[in-house]
Scaffold this motif. Structure first.
Motif, PDB file in Angstrom:
ATOM      1  N   UNK A  30       0.833  -1.207   0.000  1.00 52.33           N
ATOM      2  CA  UNK A  30       0.000   0.000   0.000  1.00 52.33           C
ATOM      3  C   UNK A  30       0.864   1.252   0.000  1.00 52.33           C
ATOM      4  N   UNK A  31       1.923   1.261   0.801  1.00 53.81           N
ATOM      5  CA  UNK A  31       2.772   2.451   0.860  1.00 53.81           C
ATOM      6  C   UNK A  31       3.529   2.681  -0.446  1.00 53.81           C
ATOM      7  N   UNK A  44      -2.073   4.361   4.222  1.00 50.42           N
ATOM      8  CA  UNK A  44      -1.687   3.453   5.302  1.00 50.42           C
ATOM      9  C   UNK A  44      -1.709   4.157   6.651  1.00 50.42           C
ATOM     10  N   UNK A  45      -1.038   5.313   6.726  1.00 42.77           N
ATOM     11  CA  UNK A  45      -0.827   5.921   8.041  1.00 42.77           C
ATOM     12  C   UNK A  45      -2.105   6.393   8.706  1.00 42.77           C
ATOM     13  N   UNK A  46      -2.880   7.290   8.163  1.00 44.39           N
ATOM     14  CA  UNK A  46      -4.043   7.682   8.963  1.00 44.39           C
ATOM     15  C   UNK A  46      -5.218   6.707   8.858  1.00 44.39           C
ATOM     16  N   UNK A  47      -5.428   6.104   7.689  1.00 45.91           N
ATOM     17  CA  UNK A  47      -6.658   5.345   7.481  1.00 45.91           C
ATOM     18  C   UNK A  47      -6.537   3.903   7.971  1.00 45.91           C
ATOM     19  N   UNK A  87      -6.802  -0.847  11.891  1.00 45.60           N
ATOM     20  CA  UNK A  87      -6.107  -1.923  12.594  1.00 45.60           C
ATOM     21  C   UNK A  87      -6.139  -1.748  14.110  1.00 45.60           C
ATOM     22  N   UNK A  88      -6.448  -0.572  14.600  1.00 49.94           N
ATOM     23  CA  UNK A  88      -6.556  -0.334  16.044  1.00 49.94           C
ATOM     24  C   UNK A  88      -7.965  -0.613  16.577  1.00 49.94           C
TER      25      UNK A  88
END
Length: 93
Positions: free
Chosen positions: A45-46, A54-57, A62-63
């Motif tokens: 994805x990155x 990846x980072x914000x979405x 995943x959290x």
């Protein structure tokens, strides 16, 4: 949907044993089951789509509790596959 119920039971059992609320994130469960596929997804994805996806979405997804994400996907699949049946039932004979 069954996997979501299993996730709820596991978190409930852990919560009873710990005498506190325990919620297992989706990312933790995925990493425990298949760390290679999670790392490959992140890299793909990155590199090929966008690092901002990846980072914000996806990190936020995943959290979330594993049972909530899996249950939501299960509900969506059931809803999409039964939508045709409900429409057909409403048509006049």
């Amino acid at each position: 949907m069954a996997a979501a119920i299993v996730g709820i039971v596991i978190d409930g059992t852990k919560s009873i044993a710990a005498n506190a609320l325990v919620i297992t994130p989706l990312g933790e469960t995925w990493f425990a089951l298949s760390p290679g596929s999670l790392n490959a997804l992140q890299a793909g994805i990155q590199r090929h789509i966008s690092p901002y996806l990846w980072d914000p979405v996806l990190q936020w997804v995943l959290m979330l509790p594993n049972w909530a994400v899996i249950g939501g996907l299960g509900f969506l699949i059931v809803w999409l596959t039964t939508a045709k049946t409900r429409t057909a039932d409403k048509l006049p004979a």
